[in-house]
Design an enzyme around this catalytic site. Structure first.
Site, short mmCIF file in Angstrom:
data_model
loop_
_atom_site.label_atom_id
_atom_site.label_comp_id
_atom_site.label_asym_id
_atom_site.label_seq_id
_atom_site.Cartn_x
_atom_site.Cartn_y
_atom_site.Cartn_z
N ASP B 542 0.96 -1.10 -0.07
CA ASP B 542 0.11 0.00 0.08
C ASP B 542 0.74 1.18 -0.22
O ASP B 542 2.08 1.27 0.22
CB ASP B 542 -1.05 -0.07 1.36
CG ASP B 542 -1.89 0.75 1.14
OD1 ASP B 542 -2.14 1.61 0.31
OD2 ASP B 542 -2.86 0.76 2.23
N ASP B 618 -8.90 4.27 -2.57
CA ASP B 618 -9.81 4.48 -1.14
C ASP B 618 -11.16 4.94 -1.70
O ASP B 618 -11.25 6.46 -2.04
CB ASP B 618 -9.23 5.14 -0.25
CG ASP B 618 -7.97 4.49 0.35
OD1 ASP B 618 -7.75 3.46 0.13
OD2 ASP B 618 -7.10 5.36 0.82
#
Lengths: 617, 954
Positions: B542, B618
């Site tokens: 990430d 996201d």
């Protein structure tokens, strides 16, 4: 054709387990797995008939999956594991030959064709299960007994509380009567007193008008004094500060060190003074005088009002004394420095401070010559007024006695909280003082009793205490669990708290709001809600899931979602009542009901009847 | 994950507080640059506006070779050198010669590279080594003999024409001298035009003007600031821009990642739906990103595809620096006139203007003409998506964060209890010891190995997040080793480690451009180095854009230094991919023999498909994000990034049960299928919402598992051909012009049409368009629809609209198991959806799902066809006899076809004859259980998947 026979033979091999029974078949259903005259099998739902050879042929024919008890061909089917040495299990057919030795199927019979060898572990599993079952029986037995005990206690407790309530209600009636009487007396005397006060007040007003100029004059003197003293204190502060900021630490002069320590201690206790002094130094004297005049007025000075003027004088006088104390303390530091500093060190800042202090002492401007006279007249003026009334004016009465503590839940609409007590006037009329005292005593008594009665009624009538009042004896009992960073405390039917192990700070996780009905109705779940609000989140809450045990304990607490805690707990109220306990309880209850019936014939409606009566109070 | 800045630092605490004050979710626009805030874009914009103005002054319309481009070919500089046409191009006034090389590759691919003929200092040119297949070393070029250069004068200007031959057509490339333009002529039509609008502009490298010397007038050339950050730009200006027009095309696609429509919108010239900003490619961590926006997001793939009813072509702009792309549309009447090739008919044209900040100009033109051709060509350059680990196609259960070992196992148990299959459970950053990756919070995870063994027992895997920022902590082994070896990215001066903030606070970043550093970090994933890891643990990268909380645009300063002295600006867009690669390398080599890795990355670039999956970042739990996920996933597939999905449920916020249900019903059709949630959200595992949602969600997940053989076969196809897994409608129906911008429904492979329900109101009827003269079948009820058809369908919460295309054969595994691993030995069911002409084709691919032995033949690959009422299974041409193959066949020797469902036969059938290995047997047909006459089931033909067989119906 040969191939087909081979295939059938192969398939037939899977129909029957070694024992010859149909593989995976629940023995209770065995009678239904017989070929009929035509050689067919009827699906258990009765909707289809298939050749019996198609039972357990690893192909799902029946819509209900009943033709494949021994294979994974039908989704939603069931495979029966005999589990000799342990208890039989019925597992989902999706677990048949999936390559996993399922623990439920400890005999390994579900993995007959997956290439995985599952050993028969039923003996071991069975032993463990029995041991566990034994343990559970013990725990549940003890828990059940404890629960029954709690129910017994609760019954006693409810009776005790009920009796107590009855007693308290009687007392409350008495207290109410006493209060009413005391109130009447008080009101009568106060009316008389009020008349007297009115008369006196007229005379006071007259005298105040006469003597007000004396007060104003004195207030002016004081304001000038304050202005001067503040300036002097500022001079000292700035001198000391200059040493702190500018001294040379290399010299290590003891007198300087002492002064710095003293000054540091002083500044610690008077944190505002130095910044204020710096501010005033920047401000210039004219602006400063104006500002101080405003300050003086903000002390409540008002030339037209005798009492406010007098109050302002009191405040200013206090401040004058306090500044004088500061000046004395600060002067002492500088004196000590002057007397003790090491002149060889040639610390220019220290020397400048000493010189500055000498200037300060030389310029001590004496008081204005007429201040003594003005003070004398002020004293006369106030004395004359005080002589007239031997107590301060009504509006300066001391605070009333504190009302009796009342639980917050009852605070709303309660007359005792809202009633504004009247001042105790320390009147020459002792009769009135006594009446007021009696009134307050009666009011306190009545308030205390009202609260006690309310709490008891709430507990007995409005609180869900579980079946058979099982929670009554444990209500408010706390248990805790240390999880490293925090200790969690849960108080039954009361509240939940997170306590930091670092600094003991407490975070409210919520108050008891009820039993949760989520999921299994038999599950014992308590909800604690409306705790401290989370940053960027909801109000904290805790849900406690209980299993049966003799004593209350917390097994674990987690926070699966932000600020929403889940506790796994144990307690006797989650237990089934011990064998016989139920009958016993019923008997006892019946006995008691009989007793009560003797005492109070209206028993069945008693509770409601009482409630009505209480509400009327 | 995530942008979870809330806990990171006071600064971000403050930022988040101010965010909360706003209503709803909204990106902090001021954190990110608009094109006006980017000096090199401003300079190119000014240049372009100047050219347009001058063209107008000259009275010329803006069209090919009539613009005021100041760039022209130096006289007599053009020659053909083997497979490469060389030309020198020069700006009319600055007189710095540029060398342009036009190379002709196999399959008609044309590559155009350009930079200064004699650069003052080297430009960054490693992008090709890091992105192209074999580092670009083994590109297949056209044979010199197949090329022919002719030069002729047209309207008094010289035009050079190279004719060449691709597989199907004769094509040619035309280059004009004054001004310099290039046209790719396909089917006698100039299709891809370079500099036809005269926007080509190349900022040559130059010396910095002295302090008292002349001032370089260029805007922001040697320094620019953004908010509190100053980009020192020690190398000065070195950007370049070029217009690329697609003549005859109205639609362009690709260049992910943007939360935009599938068919790219115009960014200039206004018009309906047009954006006011260009599309931007610059990998960024955008907190609560906007929808319907050309803003840059987490990944960048500079590959654009243009499609019309005749052909599909592409442009691959190989550059890793910040890139902006303007899109304009126009009808031009002059195209084609120049060469008198066609009539002056009005051709719609999409013009694109590409501008990159640094590096070498390196462009590939891909001629198609079919989508299949195009993807073969693209895969030739950047490789295909390799076969993933089979489990990676299953359901991934993720949340920031599963708290501890007990929580992980409880979720595992709950999923099993509710009979919901899943393959992987994930751990986000909180599992570590203080965000020190490769470590565990020992309080919460006292025995990660035991935990993984428990998961593995039922065939489940674990993924842990391992981010690229390394906590600055001298006691932390990873930091210490990287620091001691000088593996960190350096500051602007190149003197010390670059320092920034991320989850752990003060952090440093490993410089993956340094091959030693990359292989060092790879080795940290080995079982002996990564404590608590087992072969069942896989990895999630990430924050690898990289996300730097206190950096400009939440990333690294562009002027900080990488290995070799290169600036971050040169390689920003491949930084995340280099980490992705290093991680995948580490996992691949941790066991012997190698096993296929699984790594999920948030940042990506062209080539990332080689290293694993990505997700769209996201998103948020609302219906708009649910809808937006469709074009986002499709655009990635269009650009060759196949293994992609969006967070099911939406990362931020709490989904309603209806939204959650619908998201699962769509999510099972994402190639990468993962549910994820922000730490501040409520729990939302499938069982949380209770009935009826639990059943709907369970049914959806089971549908994914049923179709795993189809999915795996699709991946196999992609690994061979480069074809997308999920496809826009235009790709499967290239002549259906009305569906060219369709992005609310899509194809999964060529057989399945998905029309997701994305409206809060389940009673809202859904428009469905079934294209072409073909039959379509409801995949659940098997109801038949005769296309072309446009109508509305009801879709209550229990219903999903999924159609099988007539003429396809879809393999499934119908037995419900707990995980994909537990299905490996299950029998296959084949669904034959008969076409209007009574035929169908399909394929089935099986291998061990985890090793590379398929490369030695250890696979079963069948070509299935249905014709004249006979279903036939033949080996694919790739099937070869080898010891590995025999071993695999043996392992699969019990895997049979247990059922064949034939849908769409018009005449009732009663009997099937099976021929397998030369042996014949009869089988009864079952109509029982089916509601439709058009459907029949061949009951247990029991043919083995590895065998040749045929089944004839009568």
């Amino acid at each position: 054709m040969l191939a087909r026979y081979t295939l059938l033979a192969l398939l037939f091999g899977t129909v029957l387990a070694k024992s010859g029974a149909i593989r995976g078949l629940d023995p209770q259903l065995a009678s239904k797995y017989k070929a009929d005259a035509a050689g067919n099998f009827t699906c258990l739902d009765g909707k289809q008939k298939i050749p019996f050879s198609q039972v357990n042929d690893d192909y799902c024919d029946c819509a209900d999956g009943s033709d494949e008890p021994g294979t994974s061909a039908c989704n939603g089917g069931t495979f029966y594991c005999a589990n000799h040495g342990h208890i039989p299990a019925r597992i989902s057919s999706s677990k048949v030959n999936d390559g996993v030795c399922d623990l439920e199927c400890c005999d390994g019979s579900d993995e007959y064709d997956s290439g995985v060898q599952c050993p028969d572990r039923c003996a071991e599993v069975g032993r463990l299960a029995q041991a566990e079952a034994k343990r559970r029986v013990l725990v549940e037995g003890a828990g059940g007994r404890r629960r029954a005990e709690l129910v017994r206690q609760a019954r006693g407790l409810r009776k005790t509380k009920r009796d107590e309530l009855a007693r308290k209600e009687l007392k409350l009636a008495d207290a109410t009567a006493a209060f009413d009487k005391a109130e009447a007396v008080k009101i009568e005397l106060e009316e008389k007193e009020a008349a007297r006060v009115r008369e006196r007040s007229d005379r006071q007003t007259e005298l105040r008008d006469q003597r007000l100029p004396d007060l104003i004059a004195y207030r002016r003197v004081l304001a000038a004094d304050l202005h001067r003293l503040r300036a002097r204190r500022d001079s000292l502060l700035l001198l000391l500060r200059s040493v702190r900021v500018g001294h040379n630490p290399e010299f290590n002069d003891e007198a300087v060190a002492q002064m710095l320590a003293d000054y540091a201690a002083f500044v610690d206790n008077h944190a505002d003074l130095e910044p204020e002094a710096l501010e005033r130094a920047d401000e210039g004297s004219k602006a400063r005088a104006e500002r101080e005049l405003q300050m003086d007025e903000s002390n409540g000075a008002d030339d037209a009002d005798f009492d406010r003027c007098r109050t302002a004088i009191d405040i200013s006088a206090n401040e004058r004394d306090s500044i004088s104390d500061d000046i004395a303390a600060l002067s002492a530091m500088l004196q000590a420095l002057r007397d003790g500093y090491n002149k060889n060190y040639h610390d220019l800042q220290v020397k400048a401070a000493v010189v500055g202090f000498a200037d300060y002492e030389a310029n001590d401007d004496s008081k204005p010559s007429d201040s003594d006279e003005i003070f004398r007249r002020f004293v006369e003026a106030t004395a004359a007024l005080d002589a007239l009334v031997d107590s301060p004016p009504v509006m300066m009465a001391p605070a009333p006695p504190v009302a009796p503590p009342i639980p917050h839940s009852m605070a709303k609409g309660n007359e005792y909280v809202q009633s504004v007590p009247e001042p105790d006037t320390n009147s020459s009329d002792k009769e009135l003082a006594d009446a007021r005292s009696a009134y307050w005593t009666a009011q306190t008594e009545k308030g205390t009793l009202t609260n006690e009665v309310s709490l008891l009624k709430s507990l007995l009538h409005d609180t869900d205490l579980g079946p058979d009042d099982v929670y009554l004896p444990l209500k408010g009992e706390c248990v805790s669990l240390d999880t490293g960073e925090y200790t969690y405390e849960v108080c039954i039917l009361d509240r939940a708290t997170q306590i930091s192990n670092k600094d003991q700070s407490r975070t409210n996780l919520g108050s008891f709001t009820g039993f949760s009905s989520i999921g299994d109705e038999k599950a014992v779940v308590h909800k604690y809600q409306n705790g401290a609000k989370c940053w960027n989140g909801p109000e904290r809450s805790l849900t406690a899931h209980f299993v049966c045990a003799e004593n209350i304990s917390i097994a674990s607490i987690t926070e699966p979602e932000k600020c929403e805690y889940v506790a796994q707990m144990a307690g006797p109220f989650a237990c089934e009542p011990a064998e016989g306990a139920a009958e016993e309880a019923a008997e006892e209850a019946a006995e008691e009901a009989a007793e009560d019936a003797v005492e109070e014939p209206v028993e069945p409606v008693e509770e409601d009847h009482r409630r009505i009566v209480h509400d009327e109070l | 994950m995530k942008l979870k800045r809330s806990t990171a630092s006071l600064l971000y605490l403050a930022a988040t507080v101010s965010l909360l004050a706003q209503v709803g979710l909204a990106v902090k626009q001021e954190d990110f640059k608009t094109s006006e805030q980017v000096a090199f874009y401003r300079r190119h914009r000014a240049f372009a506006d100047g050219v347009a103005k001058e063209s107008q002054l000259l009275g010329k319309s803006v069209s090919a070779s009539q613009t005021a481009s100041p760039y022209s070919v130096l006289q007599d500089s053009v020659y053909l050198d083997g497979h490469t046409l060389v030309a020198s191009v020069q700006h009319g006034t600055d007189k710095v010669p540029l060398k342009l090389k036009v190379s002709f590759l196999d399959k008609g691919i044309v590559r155009i590279r350009g930079q200064e003929a004699d650069p003052l200092k080297p430009r960054f040119d490693d992008t090709q080594k890091l992105v192209l297949r074999d580092g670009g070393a083994n590109l297949k070029y056209a044979s010199a003999g197949s090329l022919q250069l002719t030069s002729e004068a047209v309207n008094g200007e010289t035009v050079h024409i190279v004719s060449f031959r691709d597989a199907n057509n004769t094509a040619s490339l035309r280059m004009t001298e004054r001004p310099w333009t290039v046209e790719y002529v396909l089917n006698n039509k100039p299709s891809i035009l370079l500099n036809s609008k005269g926007l080509f502009h190349f900022e040559h490298l130059r010396e910095k003007p002295g302090a008292d010397g002349e001032v370089d007038g260029a805007d922001g050339a040697w320094e620019e600031t953004f908010r509190s950050w100053t980009d020192t730009k020690p190398r000065g200006p070195e950007s370049f821009g070029l217009d690329i027009s697609f003549s005859g095309y109205e639609h362009v696609y690709g260049i992910p990642e943007h939360a935009s429509s599938l068919s790219l919108k115009s960014t200039r010239g206004g018009g309906k739906d047009a954006y006011s900003q260009p599309y931007r490619l610059y990998n960024l961590d955008v907190f609560e990103h906007d929808l319907d926006s050309p803003m840059a997001l987490y990944g960048s793939i500079p590959f654009m595809v243009a499609h019309n009813a005749e052909s599909t072509v592409g442009v691959f702009w190989l550059n890793a620096a910040e890139t902006w792309i303007d899109v304009t549309r126009e009808k031009s009447s002059t195209l084609g006139n120049l060469f008198r090739l066609g009539t002056a008919s009005k051709e719609p044209t999409v013009s694109t203007h590409w501008i990159s900040e640094s590096g070498v100009m390196d462009i590939f033109l891909l001629p198609g003409p079919s989508a299949a051709d195009l993807y073969r060509q693209y895969a030739e350059l950047v490789e295909q998506t390799p076969l993933p680990r089979e489990f990676a196609l299953g359901y991934h259960q993720c949340r920031w964060n599963y708290l501890d070992q007990a929580d992980v196992l409880a979720v595992n148990d709950k999923l099993q209890e509710h009979a919901i299959p899943y393959d992987v459970i994930w751990l986000d950053i909180e599992h570590t010891d203080g965000k020190r990756y490769f470590t565990w919070d020992s309080g919460k995870f006292p025995d990660p190995v035991a935990m993984q063994k428990k998961l593995a027992y039922n065939g489940h895997q674990l993924v842990t997040v391992v981010d690229p920022h390394i906590k600055r902590d001298t006691e932390y082994r990873i930091w210490k080793e990287a620091n001691d070896n000088g593996y960190f990215v350096k500051n602007k001066e190149g003197t010390d480690n670059f320092q920034g903030w991320c989850w752990p606070g003060d952090s440093n970043w490993v410089d993956y451009l340094n091959p030693d550093a990359a292989s060092w970090i790879s080795s940290q994933f080995h079982l002996d180095k990564y404590n608590g890891s087992t072969p069942n643990l896989f990895v999630w990268n990430d924050m690898n854009e990289p996300s730097v909380f206190n950096g400009p645009e939440i990333s690294m300063d562009k002027d900080i230094k990488h290995y070799g002295g290169w600036e971050h600006r040169d390689l920003h867009n491949i930084f995340g991919m280099l980490y992705h690669k290093a991680t995948a390398d580490g996992l691949r080599t941790r066991e012997s023999p190698d096993k296929r890795p699984f790594v999920l990355s948030r940042a990506y670039f062209a080539g990332s498909q080689r290293y694993g999956a990505v997700w769209t970042g996201d998103n948020a739990a609302n219906w708009e994000h649910l809808r937006a996920s469709i074009p986002m996933v499709l655009s990635n597939n269009v650009a060759g990034m196949h293994f992609v999905g969006a967070d099911v449920g939406g990362f931020f916020g709490n989904p309603t049960p209806e939204l959650m249900t619908r998201w699962y019903q769509l999510g099972i059709w994402y190639p990468f299928f993962r549910a994820h949630a922000h730490i501040d959200t409520k729990r939302r595992e499938p069982w949380v919402f209770g009935e009826p949602y639990l059943s709907h969600i369970r049914n959806a997940i089971r549908e994914r598992y049923r179709l795993l053989p189809y999915w795996y076969t699709l991946f196999r196809e992609a690994s061979l051909t480069g074809m997308p897994l999920v496809r826009p409608m235009w790709m499967e129906f290239p002549k259906e012009t009305s569906m060219f911008s369709e992005d609310s429904s899509f194809m999964v492979g060529s057989a399945i049409l998905v029309v997701p329900a994305t409206d809060a109101d389940a009673n809202q009827p859904i428009d469905v368009r079934l294209p072409t003269q073909e039959n379509w079948y409801d995949i659940h009820s098997h109801a038949t629809y005769i296309a072309p058809l446009k109508r509305q369908f009801a879709s209550d919460l229990a219903t999903t609209l999924v159609f099988a295309r007539g003429g396809s054969i879809i393999p499934t595994r119908e037995r419900q198991r707990g995980s994909s691993e537990l299905m490996r030995r299950d029998p296959i069911t084949l669904y034959v959806y008969v076409s209007r002409t009574g035929t169908a084709t399909g394929s089935l691919y099986l291998d061990d799902g985890e090793t590379y032995s398929y490369q030695n033949g250890a696979f079963i690959e069948r070509e299935l066809s249905f014709e004249n009422a006979t279903l036939t299974s033949r080996p694919s041409p790739r099937t070869k006899l080898s010891p590995e193959q025999l071993e695999f066949l043996k392992a699969m020797s019990k895997v049979r076809v247990e059922r064949v469902v034939i849908v769409g036969m018009r005449n009732p059938l009663t009997k099937a004859v099976v021929v397998e290995n030369g042996q014949t047997r009869d089988i009864e047909l079952a109509y029982a259980g089916s509601k439709l006459d058009s459907e029949c089931t061949i009951r247990d033909p029991a043919v083995l998947v590895g065998n040749d067989w045929e089944i004839t119906l009568s």
